[in-house]
Design a protein around this motif. Sequence first.
Motif, short mmCIF file in Angstrom:
data_model
loop_
_atom_site.label_atom_id
_atom_site.label_comp_id
_atom_site.label_asym_id
_atom_site.label_seq_id
_atom_site.Cartn_x
_atom_site.Cartn_y
_atom_site.Cartn_z
N VAL A 135 0.83 -1.21 0.00
CA VAL A 135 0.00 0.00 0.00
C VAL A 135 0.87 1.26 0.00
O VAL A 135 0.60 2.23 -0.72
N GLY A 136 1.95 1.23 0.79
CA GLY A 136 2.85 2.38 0.85
C GLY A 136 3.53 2.64 -0.49
O GLY A 136 3.62 3.79 -0.94
N LEU A 189 1.78 9.28 -6.04
CA LEU A 189 2.25 10.64 -5.73
C LEU A 189 3.36 11.05 -6.68
O LEU A 189 3.40 12.19 -7.16
N THR A 247 2.47 1.70 -3.47
CA THR A 247 1.44 2.12 -4.43
C THR A 247 1.08 3.59 -4.24
O THR A 247 0.91 4.35 -5.21
N THR A 248 1.00 4.01 -2.98
CA THR A 248 0.69 5.41 -2.69
C THR A 248 1.80 6.34 -3.16
O THR A 248 1.55 7.39 -3.76
#
Length: 321
Positions: free
Chosen positions: A139-140, A147, A142-143
Amino acid sequence: MQRRCRRLSRFFIRRILLALLQVFIIATIVFSIIHVMPGDPALLALGTERQQDPAAVAEMRHKLGIDRPLIEQYTTWLRNISKFDFGNSLFNNEPIKNYLAQRLPRTLELAIISTIIAVFIGIVSGVIAALRRGSAIDVGVTTLTALGISLPVYVLGTLFILIFCINLKWLPASGFVKFSQDPAGHILRLILPSLTLAFGMSASIARMTRSSLLETLNKEYIQTLRAKGLSKKAVIFKHALRNALIPVITIIGLQFGNLMGGTVLVEYLFNWPGLSTLLVEAVSHRDYPLAQGCIIAIASLFIFSNMIVDLLYGFLDPRVR
């Protein structure tokens, strides 16, 4: 084996010829656009004091070769650029190849260092995210990739300057120092612009690596290798990752080509005197020959990088050949 080598050789020759054709088309377009732009290069070269002298204007037009028929100008220009002779600047009569020889290595250095950083960060983070699918790490990553793709380079560069230069005072904000004069100062001034360019590129590489590796791990031959008792490490790094990196190579090549033309804002923000800022200066001063040389150099590098990617792609994947 000989048949495979012949196919590979034919593929390489075709791709090289296609790249040369693309350079020829770009050169033709650049020549056409420059000659339909408003303004007389002879008047720009003479300056305000001698523009009212018809004899001086005619002499300068003859010197620049723009008094000849357009087709003759075109053939002469093609012949000259094939010998890397782009003429002289209109403002100081300096050979344009000297400008390119001075500015091009600086842009290449910035683009290559940024690409190396982006490839390392992107592939490593993409592999980790794929192997930890659904976890907090995934998740990190992908985030951060979302960004990195959406954040403009001038915003990211400004944030880096505020954090690392103004607040922490770890790095110089801008400027350029030759490596031969001050190696440490040169490297310190290269860090922030390289990281600024690498951030967005690494995001694209990480996303492509993650999706490609996940798709490859679900292929039937990967399941077969696992069923035969091959270790997970061997399956991933010896078989899956190699095939998963084929589309990643394409992304790297395209991104590197984009870096060559997309360093304008970064070079301006960090006062890095490269090829992109030279192009902006040439356009703002209407120095047509210098602008032509910069555009041809940037376009040729973009085409060359794509050609290298295609050659690697054909070498790794027989289906392309």
